[in-house]
Write an enzyme that holds these catalytic residues in place. Structure first.
Site, mmCIF file in Angstrom:
data_model
loop_
_atom_site.group_PDB
_atom_site.id
_atom_site.type_symbol
_atom_site.label_atom_id
_atom_site.label_comp_id
_atom_site.label_asym_id
_atom_site.label_seq_id
_atom_site.Cartn_x
_atom_site.Cartn_y
_atom_site.Cartn_z
ATOM 1 C CD GLU A 124 72.314 -77.029 -26.891
ATOM 2 O OE1 GLU A 124 71.171 -77.270 -26.449
ATOM 3 O OE2 GLU A 124 73.310 -77.703 -26.565
ATOM 4 C CG ASP A 133 71.730 -74.145 -23.778
ATOM 5 O OD1 ASP A 133 70.746 -74.807 -23.369
ATOM 6 O OD2 ASP A 133 72.426 -74.506 -24.754
ATOM 7 C CE LYS A 176 71.480 -81.651 -15.516
ATOM 8 N NZ LYS A 176 70.966 -80.670 -16.433
ATOM 9 C CB SER A 196 63.891 -80.559 -19.179
ATOM 10 O OG SER A 196 65.098 -80.858 -18.502
ATOM 11 C CB THR A 197 67.118 -76.463 -17.374
ATOM 12 O OG1 THR A 197 67.458 -77.770 -16.894
ATOM 13 C CG2 THR A 197 67.252 -75.461 -16.238
ATOM 14 N N GLY A 216 70.463 -83.262 -25.161
ATOM 15 C CA GLY A 216 69.225 -83.076 -25.921
ATOM 16 C C GLY A 216 69.454 -83.017 -27.423
ATOM 17 C CB ALA A 253 75.424 -77.512 -18.952
HETATM 18 C C1 5RP Z 1 70.733 -80.022 -25.200
HETATM 19 C C2 5RP Z 1 71.591 -79.615 -24.052
HETATM 20 C C3 5RP Z 1 70.904 -79.339 -22.763
HETATM 21 O O1 5RP Z 1 71.208 -78.068 -22.333
HETATM 22 C C4 5RP Z 1 71.387 -80.361 -21.762
HETATM 23 O O2 5RP Z 1 71.169 -81.671 -22.265
HETATM 24 C C5 5RP Z 1 70.658 -80.208 -20.411
HETATM 25 O O3 5RP Z 1 69.324 -80.565 -20.576
HETATM 26 P P1 5RP Z 1 68.285 -80.569 -19.383
HETATM 27 O O4 5RP Z 1 68.052 -79.158 -18.996
HETATM 28 O O5 5RP Z 1 67.063 -81.238 -19.972
HETATM 29 O O6 5RP Z 1 68.867 -81.381 -18.251
HETATM 30 O O7 5RP Z 1 72.777 -79.493 -24.129
HETATM 31 O O8 5RP Z 1 71.513 -80.382 -26.304
#
Ligand code: 5RP
Length: 238
Positions: free
Chosen positions: A114, A92, A132, A41-42, A108, A94
């Protein structure tokens, strides 16, 4: 009744923090280059912000089918990882990041791709909100992509080191239908671990037969973390 102080700032929601940090990541985009893009989502906020620069980049290598669909919808060319040698930057999110840039990823379900795209990149820029940032990895269950025939043996191997591993179930499934990754495998989510030595943990678990990818990123940790806080986006470097 006490009046609210003129200096009191309204708290930002987690979604607003994600938007802020997604926009802040634009300064790491190198014009004229192909960049690596993760998922979640980020990262979706970053992709939305990237629309404003889409004519300045050659394209991207994407780490998930979901990100690929979002990138293509705004007209950004998506290259296969095999078509590109080295990427200047990988951006990306985390699930957790510690003070040294080690991360847990895979919430995700895209951890394998990744890790592949981040391995191809000179710099990992991690974009997260402040919830986080942790002292020690392990509050978030560690995602591990595994070959289905190894599931029960791996559940026992994690139990032997104090972890409770559960097969991730597909969201919205009525029964106990396992989630199947973009690579056709399944995921274990392992809770109850305190990962004080992320490099040793990643090295150990990566060698267990049947493990495709462990969602601890220590060999490919972040070099930069953009951390969205109530006071703005902070830049941590490792
Ligand atoms: C997907 C990931 C994402 O970067 C992680 O889950 C963070 O997701 P979000 O931005 O939705 O909190 O590793 O495999």
């Amino acid at each position: 009744m006490t009046k609210p102080s003129a200096q009191t700032k309204p708290a930002l929601s987690q979604d607003e923090l994600k938007t802020l940090v997604g926009q802040a990541a634009l300064r790491f985009v190198v014009p004229g280059q192909i960049i690596g893009v993760g998922s979640g989502s980020t990262v979706n906020k970053f992709i939305d912000a990237l629309a404003s620069m889409k004519d300045q980049i050659k394209g991207v290598v994407s780490a998930s089918q979901a990100s690929t669909a979002r990138l293509r919808a705004i007209g950004i060319p998506v290259f296969d990882a095999n078509e590109v040698e080295e990427l200047a930057v990988y951006i990306d999110g985390a699930d957790e990041i510690d003070q040294r840039g080690n991360m847990i990823k895979g919430g995700g379900a895209a951890l394998t791709r990744e890790k592949i795209v981040s391995a191809q990149s000179r710099q990992f820029v991690c974009i997260v909100d402040e919830s986080k940032l942790v002292q020690t990895l392990g509050r978030f269950p560690v995602p591990v992509e595994v070959i289905p025939m190894a599931v029960q043996r791996l559940v026992r191997q994690f139990a032997a080191i104090g972890g409770r591993a559960q097969v991730r179930i597909k969201a919205g499934s009525t029964g106990q239908e396992p989630l199947v990754t973009d690579n056709g495998q399944v995921l274990l989510d392992v809770s109850g671990l305190q990962i004080s030595d992320p490099l040793a943990f990643e090295a150990q678990v990566s060698q267990w037969p049947g493990v495709v990818t462990v969602g601890v990123f220590a060999f490919q940790k972040a070099q930069v973390c953009l951390l969205a806080t109530a006071d703005g986006v902070k830049t941590l470097t490792f």
